[in-house]
Design a protein around this motif. Sequence first.
Motif, PDB file in Angstrom:
ATOM      1  N   ALA A 149       8.912 -42.719  -8.702  1.00 57.53           N
ATOM      2  CA  ALA A 149       9.143 -43.539  -9.892  1.00 57.53           C
ATOM      3  C   ALA A 149       8.493 -42.908 -11.120  1.00 57.53           C
ATOM      4  O   ALA A 149       7.357 -42.435 -11.067  1.00 57.53           O
ATOM      5  N   ARG A 150       9.234 -42.943 -12.230  1.00 58.16           N
ATOM      6  CA  ARG A 150       8.740 -42.369 -13.484  1.00 58.16           C
ATOM      7  C   ARG A 150       8.554 -43.429 -14.571  1.00 58.16           C
ATOM      8  O   ARG A 150       7.880 -43.191 -15.563  1.00 58.16           O
ATOM      9  N   SER A 151       9.189 -44.583 -14.373  1.00 56.72           N
ATOM     10  CA  SER A 151       9.106 -45.641 -15.379  1.00 56.72           C
ATOM     11  C   SER A 151       8.849 -46.979 -14.699  1.00 56.72           C
ATOM     12  O   SER A 151       9.332 -47.237 -13.600  1.00 56.72           O
ATOM     13  N   LEU A 152       8.079 -47.821 -15.379  1.00 57.50           N
ATOM     14  CA  LEU A 152       7.747 -49.146 -14.873  1.00 57.50           C
ATOM     15  C   LEU A 152       7.841 -50.146 -16.016  1.00 57.50           C
ATOM     16  O   LEU A 152       7.308 -49.917 -17.106  1.00 57.50           O
ATOM     17  N   LYS A 153       8.538 -51.246 -15.761  1.00 60.78           N
ATOM     18  CA  LYS A 153       8.586 -52.361 -16.700  1.00 60.78           C
ATOM     19  C   LYS A 153       8.053 -53.593 -15.974  1.00 60.78           C
ATOM     20  O   LYS A 153       8.424 -53.855 -14.832  1.00 60.78           O
ATOM     21  N   ILE A 154       7.188 -54.331 -16.644  1.00 58.42           N
ATOM     22  CA  ILE A 154       6.642 -55.568 -16.089  1.00 58.42           C
ATOM     23  C   ILE A 154       6.828 -56.674 -17.116  1.00 58.42           C
ATOM     24  O   ILE A 154       6.514 -56.495 -18.296  1.00 58.42           O
ATOM     25  N   ALA A 155       7.363 -57.799 -16.671  1.00 57.82           N
ATOM     26  CA  ALA A 155       7.519 -58.958 -17.547  1.00 57.82           C
ATOM     27  C   ALA A 155       6.947 -60.176 -16.847  1.00 57.82           C
ATOM     28  O   ALA A 155       7.020 -60.294 -15.623  1.00 57.82           O
ATOM     29  N   PHE A 156       6.365 -61.080 -17.628  1.00 58.01           N
ATOM     30  CA  PHE A 156       5.818 -62.287 -17.025  1.00 58.01           C
ATOM     31  C   PHE A 156       6.151 -63.498 -17.887  1.00 58.01           C
ATOM     32  O   PHE A 156       6.367 -63.389 -19.101  1.00 58.01           O
ATOM     33  N   ALA A 157       6.230 -64.641 -17.233  1.00 59.99           N
ATOM     34  CA  ALA A 157       6.514 -65.901 -17.914  1.00 59.99           C
ATOM     35  C   ALA A 157       5.574 -66.966 -17.380  1.00 59.99           C
ATOM     36  O   ALA A 157       5.425 -67.105 -16.166  1.00 59.99           O
ATOM     37  N   ILE A 158       4.947 -67.688 -18.285  1.00 59.85           N
ATOM     38  CA  ILE A 158       4.084 -68.812 -17.916  1.00 59.85           C
ATOM     39  C   ILE A 158       4.710 -70.045 -18.546  1.00 59.85           C
ATOM     40  O   ILE A 158       4.584 -70.269 -19.756  1.00 59.85           O
ATOM     41  N   LEU A 159       5.432 -70.821 -17.755  1.00 62.25           N
ATOM     42  CA  LEU A 159       6.179 -71.963 -18.252  1.00 62.25           C
ATOM     43  C   LEU A 159       5.417 -73.263 -17.996  1.00 62.25           C
ATOM     44  O   LEU A 159       4.723 -73.408 -17.000  1.00 62.25           O
ATOM     45  N   ASN A 160       5.542 -74.217 -18.935  1.00 57.68           N
ATOM     46  CA  ASN A 160       4.964 -75.558 -18.772  1.00 57.68           C
ATOM     47  C   ASN A 160       3.452 -75.546 -18.618  1.00 57.68           C
ATOM     48  O   ASN A 160       2.874 -76.369 -17.917  1.00 57.68           O
ATOM     49  N   LYS A 207      18.598 -66.445 -17.550  1.00 56.54           N
ATOM     50  CA  LYS A 207      17.682 -65.385 -17.961  1.00 56.54           C
ATOM     51  C   LYS A 207      16.867 -65.829 -19.176  1.00 56.54           C
ATOM     52  O   LYS A 207      17.359 -66.556 -20.049  1.00 56.54           O
ATOM     53  N   LEU A 208      15.625 -65.393 -19.231  1.00 60.11           N
ATOM     54  CA  LEU A 208      14.741 -65.692 -20.347  1.00 60.11           C
ATOM     55  C   LEU A 208      14.560 -64.456 -21.213  1.00 60.11           C
ATOM     56  O   LEU A 208      14.488 -63.333 -20.706  1.00 60.11           O
ATOM     57  N   PHE A 209      14.461 -64.683 -22.509  1.00 60.25           N
ATOM     58  CA  PHE A 209      14.230 -63.556 -23.413  1.00 60.25           C
ATOM     59  C   PHE A 209      12.755 -63.174 -23.395  1.00 60.25           C
ATOM     60  O   PHE A 209      11.875 -64.029 -23.396  1.00 60.25           O
ATOM     61  N   THR A 210      12.486 -61.887 -23.347  1.00 56.16           N
ATOM     62  CA  THR A 210      11.116 -61.374 -23.370  1.00 56.16           C
ATOM     63  C   THR A 210      10.986 -60.290 -24.428  1.00 56.16           C
ATOM     64  O   THR A 210      11.968 -59.638 -24.786  1.00 56.16           O
ATOM     65  N   MET A 211       9.781 -60.115 -24.935  1.00 55.28           N
ATOM     66  CA  MET A 211       9.522 -59.048 -25.910  1.00 55.28           C
ATOM     67  C   MET A 211       8.359 -58.202 -25.433  1.00 55.28           C
ATOM     68  O   MET A 211       7.494 -58.652 -24.671  1.00 55.28           O
ATOM     69  N   SER A 212       8.322 -56.963 -25.895  1.00 56.65           N
ATOM     70  CA  SER A 212       7.227 -56.064 -25.525  1.00 56.65           C
ATOM     71  C   SER A 212       5.924 -56.536 -26.164  1.00 56.65           C
ATOM     72  O   SER A 212       5.890 -56.953 -27.321  1.00 56.65           O
ATOM     73  N   LEU A 213       4.864 -56.483 -25.375  1.00 61.23           N
ATOM     74  CA  LEU A 213       3.548 -56.939 -25.795  1.00 61.23           C
ATOM     75  C   LEU A 213       2.504 -56.125 -25.050  1.00 61.23           C
ATOM     76  O   LEU A 213       2.653 -55.905 -23.843  1.00 61.23           O
ATOM     77  N   PRO A 214       1.460 -55.654 -25.716  1.00 62.66           N
ATOM     78  CA  PRO A 214       0.455 -54.867 -24.986  1.00 62.66           C
ATOM     79  C   PRO A 214      -0.270 -55.722 -23.962  1.00 62.66           C
ATOM     80  O   PRO A 214      -0.786 -56.787 -24.275  1.00 62.66           O
ATOM     81  N   TRP A 215      -0.304 -55.264 -22.722  1.00 64.06           N
ATOM     82  CA  TRP A 215      -0.901 -55.993 -21.610  1.00 64.06           C
ATOM     83  C   TRP A 215      -1.751 -55.012 -20.824  1.00 64.06           C
ATOM     84  O   TRP A 215      -1.562 -53.802 -20.908  1.00 64.06           O
ATOM     85  N   GLY A 216      -2.682 -55.511 -20.062  1.00 63.35           N
ATOM     86  CA  GLY A 216      -3.619 -54.647 -19.363  1.00 63.35           C
ATOM     87  C   GLY A 216      -2.986 -53.633 -18.441  1.00 63.35           C
ATOM     88  O   GLY A 216      -3.553 -52.563 -18.191  1.00 63.35           O
ATOM     89  N   ASP A 217      -1.780 -53.940 -17.937  1.00 56.96           N
ATOM     90  CA  ASP A 217      -1.110 -53.025 -17.009  1.00 56.96           C
ATOM     91  C   ASP A 217      -0.777 -51.673 -17.634  1.00 56.96           C
ATOM     92  O   ASP A 217      -0.549 -50.700 -16.913  1.00 56.96           O
ATOM     93  N   ILE A 234       6.536 -60.258 -22.356  1.00 57.04           N
ATOM     94  CA  ILE A 234       6.237 -61.670 -22.170  1.00 57.04           C
ATOM     95  C   ILE A 234       7.409 -62.487 -22.685  1.00 57.04           C
ATOM     96  O   ILE A 234       8.086 -62.091 -23.653  1.00 57.04           O
ATOM     97  N   ASN A 235       7.655 -63.646 -22.036  1.00 61.84           N
ATOM     98  CA  ASN A 235       8.751 -64.483 -22.508  1.00 61.84           C
ATOM     99  C   ASN A 235       8.404 -65.117 -23.857  1.00 61.84           C
ATOM    100  O   ASN A 235       7.252 -65.473 -24.122  1.00 61.84           O
ATOM    101  N   ILE A 236       9.395 -65.235 -24.719  1.00 56.11           N
ATOM    102  CA  ILE A 236       9.194 -65.776 -26.058  1.00 56.11           C
ATOM    103  C   ILE A 236      10.520 -66.297 -26.584  1.00 56.11           C
ATOM    104  O   ILE A 236      11.593 -65.823 -26.180  1.00 56.11           O
TER     105      ILE A 236
END
Length: 355
Positions: A149-160, A207-217, A234-236
């Motif tokens: 693997a050469r690329s990694l994308k991580i997205a997270f959502a915290i709902l409610n 599907k939920l919309f997400t945007m790029s955000l600096p995260w510890g990963d 992150i979802n936004i």
Amino acid sequence: MLDQTFLLYGANGYTGELIARYATAFGLQPILAGRNKPALEKLGAALNLPVRVFALEDKPAMQKALQEVAVVVNAAGPYDFTAKQLVEACITEGRHYLDLNGDAIIYDMIRTYDKAARDSGVMLLPGAGYDVVPTDCLALWLKQQMPDARSLKIAFAILNSALSRGTAINTVLKLGLPGLSRIDGRLVEEPVGKKGMYVQFPGVKKKLFTMSLPWGDLSTAYVSTGIPNIETYININKAAWFFLKGQGAYNWLLKTQFVRGIANAIVKRQSPGPDQVMRDKTNALIWAQVSNAKGDVLTANMVVPEAYTLTALAALLITKKVLKKDFKSGYQTPATAYGAELIMEIEGVKRELVA
């Protein structure tokens, strides 16, 4: 008692108190520490736990407190102001250091102490909570199944759920600062929300919309997997994303003490964080995807307990391991220290590959 006791700095904060209250379920007894004497003594009396009051600037008091334990859990953010002092003190005193940080820049700073920690025989493991235990373990799990693997994308959502007051204050401190991504192994500055994408999170109908955000990963996943290109999302609300896309015009204003002061005042009037009912009725959702140079793609989903609950459980799980002398010296991520299966030790976690 030495294999049950640890120093919990910032114990009177929202997440620190959660850790203190969950500790007995792990057979652990924290020493509640921080600088707010009235709040610490009140919590100590309620939980029948010992208290140590000291500021990090008071090095003799900090040294004395560290000599009582083998492990320090730093729950006192913002970590821009607490991580360096406690890391250096832990190395000097030969104590293991954990924290709950989620800032890639802070991870990289702590990583510079790797050799000193190895020489001292201690482990430095920042990110022992929601930031970044589940995502770090998921990244390594995918890497194990796609070694090239050469690329990694991580997205997270915290709902409610909601942000704790401490998290919100840390967010205020970052107003107007640039975002980050990892490109060819280097951390590169870019506008927050530079990229956007729709993600199908587990258990969500659309599907939920997400945007790029600096995260510890951006830091930890690189150390854990060696994948050179990493993006975090992150979802936004998409309308909010369009507003952020124009941030270059007003970043100067967001960085002023006047605007940050107003934002801080608003945050401090809010509740400390989500209550037990809110935490119990929701989960945090994670999506991750790796790809290689040939264009092969592998996607995975993960469902974990609500973020603050997960933070308390993960921090205590790791603390217990360290107290039982299960650790690796030097700078570690959750996955380099304990492998991709660490997160699966927490009840309620579900992980799956997506066809």
